[in-house]
Design a protein around this motif. Structure first.
Motif, short mmCIF file in Angstrom:
data_model
loop_
_atom_site.label_atom_id
_atom_site.label_comp_id
_atom_site.label_asym_id
_atom_site.label_seq_id
_atom_site.Cartn_x
_atom_site.Cartn_y
_atom_site.Cartn_z
N ARG A 1 23.24 32.55 -38.65
CA ARG A 1 23.69 31.56 -37.76
C ARG A 1 23.91 30.09 -38.19
O ARG A 1 23.28 29.43 -38.96
CB ARG A 1 22.90 31.69 -36.42
CG ARG A 1 21.53 30.98 -36.63
CD ARG A 1 20.52 31.37 -35.33
NE ARG A 1 19.10 30.63 -35.40
CZ ARG A 1 18.94 29.58 -35.28
NH1 ARG A 1 19.97 28.94 -34.44
NH2 ARG A 1 17.67 29.02 -35.15
N ASN B 1 28.33 31.15 -33.11
CA ASN B 1 26.99 32.35 -32.98
C ASN B 1 27.56 33.32 -32.01
O ASN B 1 26.75 34.37 -32.25
CB ASN B 1 25.68 31.51 -32.67
CG ASN B 1 25.64 30.55 -33.83
OD1 ASN B 1 25.68 30.70 -35.12
ND2 ASN B 1 24.65 29.44 -33.33
N ALA B 2 28.38 33.06 -30.85
CA ALA B 2 28.54 34.18 -29.96
C ALA B 2 29.67 34.95 -30.48
O ALA B 2 29.71 36.28 -30.41
CB ALA B 2 28.66 33.57 -28.66
N ASP B 3 30.76 34.59 -30.86
CA ASP B 3 31.76 35.22 -31.13
C ASP B 3 32.33 35.41 -32.87
O ASP B 3 33.27 35.97 -32.92
CB ASP B 3 33.01 34.35 -30.44
CG ASP B 3 32.65 34.65 -29.00
OD1 ASP B 3 32.21 35.46 -28.27
OD2 ASP B 3 33.07 33.38 -28.23
N HIS B 4 31.85 34.53 -33.48
CA HIS B 4 32.17 34.71 -34.78
C HIS B 4 31.13 34.65 -35.77
O HIS B 4 31.08 34.14 -36.90
CB HIS B 4 32.96 33.34 -35.15
CG HIS B 4 34.29 33.07 -34.52
ND1 HIS B 4 35.34 33.91 -34.48
CD2 HIS B 4 34.61 32.60 -33.31
CE1 HIS B 4 36.32 33.51 -33.72
NE2 HIS B 4 35.89 32.61 -32.88
N ARG B 5 30.17 35.76 -35.75
CA ARG B 5 28.97 35.88 -36.36
C ARG B 5 29.44 36.78 -37.81
O ARG B 5 28.70 36.35 -38.90
CB ARG B 5 28.00 36.79 -35.70
CG ARG B 5 26.51 36.54 -36.09
CD ARG B 5 26.02 35.27 -35.78
NE ARG B 5 24.65 35.22 -35.83
CZ ARG B 5 23.71 35.27 -34.73
NH1 ARG B 5 24.16 35.51 -33.63
NH2 ARG B 5 22.48 35.08 -34.86
N GLU B 6 30.48 37.35 -37.74
CA GLU B 6 31.07 37.91 -39.10
C GLU B 6 31.50 36.85 -39.87
O GLU B 6 30.92 36.71 -40.84
CB GLU B 6 32.18 38.80 -38.61
CG GLU B 6 32.80 39.33 -40.00
CD GLU B 6 34.29 39.61 -39.99
OE1 GLU B 6 34.84 40.24 -41.01
OE2 GLU B 6 34.83 39.19 -38.93
N ARG C 1 38.07 23.25 -36.55
CA ARG C 1 38.34 24.75 -36.06
C ARG C 1 39.23 25.01 -37.17
O ARG C 1 39.16 26.21 -37.81
CB ARG C 1 39.01 24.50 -34.81
CG ARG C 1 39.78 26.08 -34.58
CD ARG C 1 40.64 26.13 -33.25
NE ARG C 1 41.59 25.51 -33.26
CZ ARG C 1 42.87 25.94 -34.10
NH1 ARG C 1 42.62 27.16 -34.69
NH2 ARG C 1 43.84 25.24 -34.20
N ASP D 1 27.68 27.10 -30.50
CA ASP D 1 27.49 28.36 -29.40
C ASP D 1 28.71 29.35 -29.71
O ASP D 1 28.55 30.50 -29.66
CB ASP D 1 27.36 27.78 -28.08
CG ASP D 1 26.22 27.00 -27.67
OD1 ASP D 1 25.20 27.05 -28.59
OD2 ASP D 1 26.23 26.27 -26.91
N HIS D 2 29.83 28.81 -29.95
CA HIS D 2 30.87 29.59 -30.02
C HIS D 2 31.06 30.58 -31.29
O HIS D 2 31.32 31.72 -31.40
CB HIS D 2 32.32 28.61 -29.79
CG HIS D 2 33.66 29.76 -30.22
ND1 HIS D 2 34.04 30.55 -29.37
CD2 HIS D 2 34.39 29.58 -31.08
CE1 HIS D 2 35.19 31.08 -29.77
NE2 HIS D 2 35.66 30.43 -30.94
#
Length: 244
Positions: free
Chosen positions: A197, A174-179, A230, A171-172
């Motif tokens: 995604r 796809n929401a914040d690191h799509r680049e 991470r 979720d993180h």
């Protein structure tokens, strides 16, 4: 004919297990034992085992409940002659998912097939795991190999913390690191730009999806905890950005 020296059969089998979203499921007809084949949607468990979401009203489910022995063919859907593409024929037993396996099966299947949200809670639908006993891999001339499960499944006994944190990590991303996700696809895997995604992560790699297209990004080494994951994702993002 022995496989060529540069052929990594285990890696290709693992990749097909992670990337394939449809397959041909063979079951044995209740009563007669005649072979029966059907088209099914699939996803992969954290260890790579195929996940099925099937209705008890379907013939194949009735067959499984009578005799759990099954086989499943997955192929890479190559353009042109389909016989030139790689495919695996898994053999094993189908078991209804329960306990922690049910939780993992549900979220990983819905990540791969979001449209299943419309019927996943119907009373007649259940998640089943295919527990492989072996696979037959066909990937072209000189590339036909039989593999035992330890050659293509992912070890997860040491990765409980990672699996518990998996959905939050997805979720993180796809929401914040799509680049970064798109850089993985385009610069590390050579895919065309799309709305990529993340649909899953496990000790050996992450799964990416854009519409009906799927990719597998293998890690250079195993990760078994959220912290290791991470660091690995940051490392891969840096490698992708460094590529022209």
């Amino acid at each position: 004919m022995q496989p060529t020296p540069d052929f990594d059969a285990s890696r290709l089998a693992r990749s097909l297990l992670r990337r394939c979203r449809q397959g041909a499921l063979a079951t044995l007809m209740a009563g007669s034992g005649d072979p029966y084949c059907s088209l099914v949607n699939v996803a992969s468990h954290a260890d790579g085992s195929p996940i099925l979401l099937i209705s008890r009203l379907a013939v194949h489910t009735k067959n499984i409940l009578g005799d759990p022995r099954v086989s499943l063919m997955l192929d890479e859907r190559a353009e042109g002659d389909p016989l030139e593409g790689a495919r695996i024929m898994l053999s094993g037993r189908a078991e209804e998912a329960d306990g922690s396996d049910l939780e993992i099966a549900r979220r990983r299947y819905l990540n791969a097939h979001p449209s299943a949200e419309a019927f996943v809670n119907f009373m007649d639908f259940s998640f089943f795991l295919l527990r492989p006993t072996g696979t037959h891999l066909v990937a072209g001339f000189g590339r036909i190999v039989d593999l035992k499960p330890d050659r293509f499944l992912t070890e997860i006994s040491d990765a409980a913390a990672l699996l518990q944190a998996e959905q939050g990590a997805i979720d993180h991303m796809n929401a914040d690191h799509r680049e970064a996700t798109n850089l993985y696809a385009t610069r590390l895997l050579g895919a065309e730009a799309a709305d990529w995604r993340c649909t899953g992560c496990d000790p050996d790699g992450i799964d990416l999806q854009a519409g009906s297209k799927t990719l597998r990004l293998d890690f250079p080494e195993r990760v078994t905890s959220p912290g290791e994951l991470r660091k690995m994702l940051v490392r891969l993002a840096d490698e992708a950005r460094a590529k022209p």
